[in-house]
Design an enzyme around this catalytic site. Structure first.
Site: not given
Ligand code: ZN
Length: 187
Positions: A46, A51, A96-97, A138
């Site tokens: 995701g 991001q 999380c990236l 998320h």
């Molecule tokens: Zn994330």
């Protein structure tokens, strides 16, 4: 393939609520394509637009790489709104990236309903549970400026604080391109 640098915890855009789209123009289509490229290159399932530095209410998901979820096609969520959250909650480990190498068990509703626009700007409704519901929640949080580390208790926060500082200072080995500046923003 275009890889966009991933914003990291501490980057300002991750703390801001994203802006809703009025149309899906050519630039938006390009952004969505680049978001999928960036997510897959980083082995993510995701990714939210902030991001990659874009102030837009968009996130993309592809859970088909996870065993047991092969049937679920990639989905683009534009201007999403979660309209139902089940009372039943479950704990699942999240990563999380934007917070590489840190994982934590997070409690969230087991199932949800989300209303969103697709890439043709048609309204869609999706009921989700399991991994899909988890990833949606998320990513939806990202669009509200919320990271999973905002949801953990103080004891765990203390424990991971050193690692967070290392990420903020770019002092770890990143497996994919990341931003250099906390002020990074593309749109
Ligand atoms: Zn994330």
């Amino acid at each position: 393939m275009t890889l966009l640098p991933v914003t990291l915890i501490g980057d300002k855009i991750l703390k801001k609520k994203t802006s809703n789209l009025k149309v899906v123009d050519v630039k938006t289509v390009e952004l969505i394509r680049d978001m999928f490229d960036t997510m897959r290159n980083a082995n993510g399932i995701g990714l939210a637009a902030n991001q990659v530095g874009a102030d837009k209410s968009i996130f993309v998901i592809d859970v088909s790489v996870v065993e047991g979820n092969e049937e679920i096609k990639p989905i683009v969520f534009i201007n999403p709104k979660i309209t139902y959250r089940s009372e039943e909650k479950i704990k699942i480990e999240e990563g999380c990236l934007s917070i590489p190498d840190i994982r934590a068990e997070i409690e969230r509703p087991e199932s949800i309903t989300i209303v969103y626009k697709d890439t043709e700007f048609k309204e869609k409704t999706l009921k989700a549970d399991g991994l899909l519901a988890r990833v949606i929640q998320h990513e939806y949080d990202h669009l509200q400026g919320i990271l999973f580390t905002d949801l953990i208790d103080d004891q765990l926060k203390k424990k991971i604080n050193k690692d967070i500082i290392k990420i903020k200072k770019r002092k770890i080995d990143f497996q994919y391109p990341v931003t250099e500046s906390v002020d990074y923003q593309i749109a």
